[in-house]
Design a protein around this motif. Structure first.
Motif, mmCIF file in Angstrom:
data_model
loop_
_atom_site.group_PDB
_atom_site.id
_atom_site.type_symbol
_atom_site.label_atom_id
_atom_site.label_comp_id
_atom_site.label_asym_id
_atom_site.label_seq_id
_atom_site.Cartn_x
_atom_site.Cartn_y
_atom_site.Cartn_z
ATOM 1 N N ALA A 79 3.904 -1.303 -11.621
ATOM 2 C CA ALA A 79 4.354 -2.696 -11.650
ATOM 3 C C ALA A 79 5.199 -3.022 -10.428
ATOM 4 O O ALA A 79 5.376 -4.193 -10.072
ATOM 5 C CB ALA A 79 5.145 -2.963 -12.925
ATOM 6 N N PHE A 80 5.734 -1.959 -9.782
ATOM 7 C CA PHE A 80 6.563 -2.125 -8.598
ATOM 8 C C PHE A 80 6.107 -1.129 -7.535
ATOM 9 O O PHE A 80 5.515 -0.094 -7.835
ATOM 10 C CB PHE A 80 8.039 -1.877 -8.927
ATOM 11 N N HIS A 81 6.388 -1.416 -6.286
ATOM 12 C CA HIS A 81 6.153 -0.467 -5.215
ATOM 13 C C HIS A 81 7.227 0.619 -5.265
ATOM 14 O O HIS A 81 8.316 0.422 -5.806
ATOM 15 C CB HIS A 81 6.217 -1.161 -3.846
ATOM 16 N N ASN A 290 3.213 7.901 -9.148
ATOM 17 C CA ASN A 290 4.669 7.793 -9.317
ATOM 18 C C ASN A 290 5.384 8.516 -8.172
ATOM 19 O O ASN A 290 4.823 9.410 -7.531
ATOM 20 C CB ASN A 290 5.104 8.315 -10.686
ATOM 21 N N PRO A 291 6.630 8.137 -7.880
ATOM 22 C CA PRO A 291 7.309 8.705 -6.697
ATOM 23 C C PRO A 291 7.513 10.212 -6.754
ATOM 24 O O PRO A 291 7.440 10.876 -5.713
ATOM 25 C CB PRO A 291 8.646 7.958 -6.652
#
Length: 404
Positions: A79-81, A290-291
């Motif tokens: 949903a976000f960068h 994911n990060p």
């Protein structure tokens, strides 16, 4: 008092689903090519978690990247960068020569994502009538365990009592280019295939097979999808197994060693046409990209290249293969391999391969049987000449042993 091996195994049997039959060892730590059990016995790992631990157990640089990122940010959803995804895209594209990247988690998710993507490409770009897309696969394939995937498996153990299955797949023999040519129709959107069939027992196709396959797929506007989840990232002595014949897939699937064994990370790599059909909301994954996963994967790719692991796999794989072929044992039917993806197939009369794996455990080597009579051998790519020679002595001792 700490739990015994028997306690651990008994507790697993009491609470766990019985969908695995592990070798009777309980591992508690690992470093490089070695793992130790709960009683501090040391073993040379000749499975590498089915090639997920190519970089060796607990590689310090991958571990450091994971810990650092875990302190900063682990999950945002798409949903976000996040500040790790773009560098991951850039680095994996540069490494593999890909144009588009779809990050996922498990290898099976990558396969399912590829199936969805090539079907969508078939309808929206190739012009296949809706609902009629066909994907060609090979007998004795292994692409994962999801319902969609087991539906086109030929292994009764993976299919029985799991149906009904989705249509849209045609099965042909592996390594037979003529069979592929005969199976292609105007509705064929892809050929999904492993460069080497791992679970089937390290089955290597005839020389020139993939050159013909590439030509057939190009001529018929069929996407060549190579499942390099086991063969990729250095396992065969090349970055990708496709490089042994100098071809390029339209879609490449990576997983397992993409995280060095620290975290589930997979990716679908493709040209613009296939992944370019996806639009927001049509496919996704909460954890995919994911990060934490991206930071781990970036480190895992970096150490493969910087520490010469791919070249080492070629050198040590050749030494291991030659050494296995030099073993004179009536038990051995065939030795096969490419890089550090090796197999010893036993004569049926020699008995089940599992008992040889259990005997190897007693010599300090962990290997795994497949398809009843084959021992798979796939050590981490950080294995040295001394390790290989040490292992060969023990394989020779076991393979020449009389179990009758």
């Amino acid at each position: 008092m700490s739990a015994s091996v028997t306690d651990f195994v008994a507790t697993e049997a009491r609470f766990g689903a019985h969908n695995y039959e592990p070798i009777g060892v309980v591992l508690s730590r690992g470093e490089g090519v070695w793992v130790w059990d709960t009683e501090d016995n040391r073993y040379l790992d000749c499975l590498s978690a089915y090639s997920a631990v190519n970089q060796g157990h607990c590689h310090p640089k991958i571990l450091a990247a994971m810990v650092e990122q875990a302190h900063r940010l682990t999950l945002t959803s798409r949903a976000f960068h996040n500040d790790q995804l773009a560098p991951f895209y850039e680095e994996i594209a540069a490494l593999t020569g890909s144009h588009k990247v779809l990050p996922m988690n498990s290898g099976a998710e990558a396969v399912e994502s590829a199936i969805k993507s090539v079907r969508k490409w078939g309808y929206e770009v190739k012009g296949v009538p809706d609902g009629q897309a066909e994907i060609i696969v090979c007998a004795n394939n292994f692409h994962g365990r999801t319902l969609g995937i087991v539906g086109f498996s030929t292994d009764p153990g993976t299919r029985t009592h799991f149906g009904p299955f989705a249509p849209g797949f045609r099965i042909i023999p592996f390594g037979d280019a003529a069979a592929l040519e005969a199976a292609i129709t105007p509705n064929t959107v892809a050929f999904l295939v492993e460069p080497i069939q791992g679970e089937a027992g390290v089955i290597i196709p005839p020389s020139g097979y993939f050159t013909e396959v590439r030509e057939l797929c190009t001529a018929n506007n069929v996407m060549l999808v190579l499942d390099e989840i086991q063969t990729g990232l250095g396992r065969t002595g090349k970055l990708l197994a496709e490089q042994h014949e100098g071809i390029e897939a339209d879609v490449t699937l990576l997983g397992k060693a993409l995280s060095g064994g620290f975290y589930p990370v997979s990716a679908v790599l493709s040209n613009n046409d296939v992944l370019g059909t996806l639009r927001p909301g049509q496919h996704g994954s909460t954890f995919g990209g994911n990060p934490l996963a991206c930071a781990v994967a970036r480190a895992a790719m970096r150490v493969l290249v910087d520490e010469g692991m791919i070249e080492n796999a070629a050198r040590q794989g050749a030494r291991f293969l030659d050494g296995l072929r030099d073993i004179r044992a009536n038990t051995i039917r065939e030795v096969r391999g490419r890089g550090l993806m090796l197999a010893v197939e036993l004569h049926p009369e020699a008995g089940r391969a599992r008992r040889y794996c259990e005997a190897l455990q007693g010599k300090g080597i962990l290997a795994k049987d497949t398809h009843e009579h084959t021992i798979r051998i796939a050590p981490p790519l950080v294995i040295t000449t001394d390790h290989v020679d040490w292992a060969l002595e023990r394989f020779a001792a076991i393979l020449t042993q009389d179990f009758s």
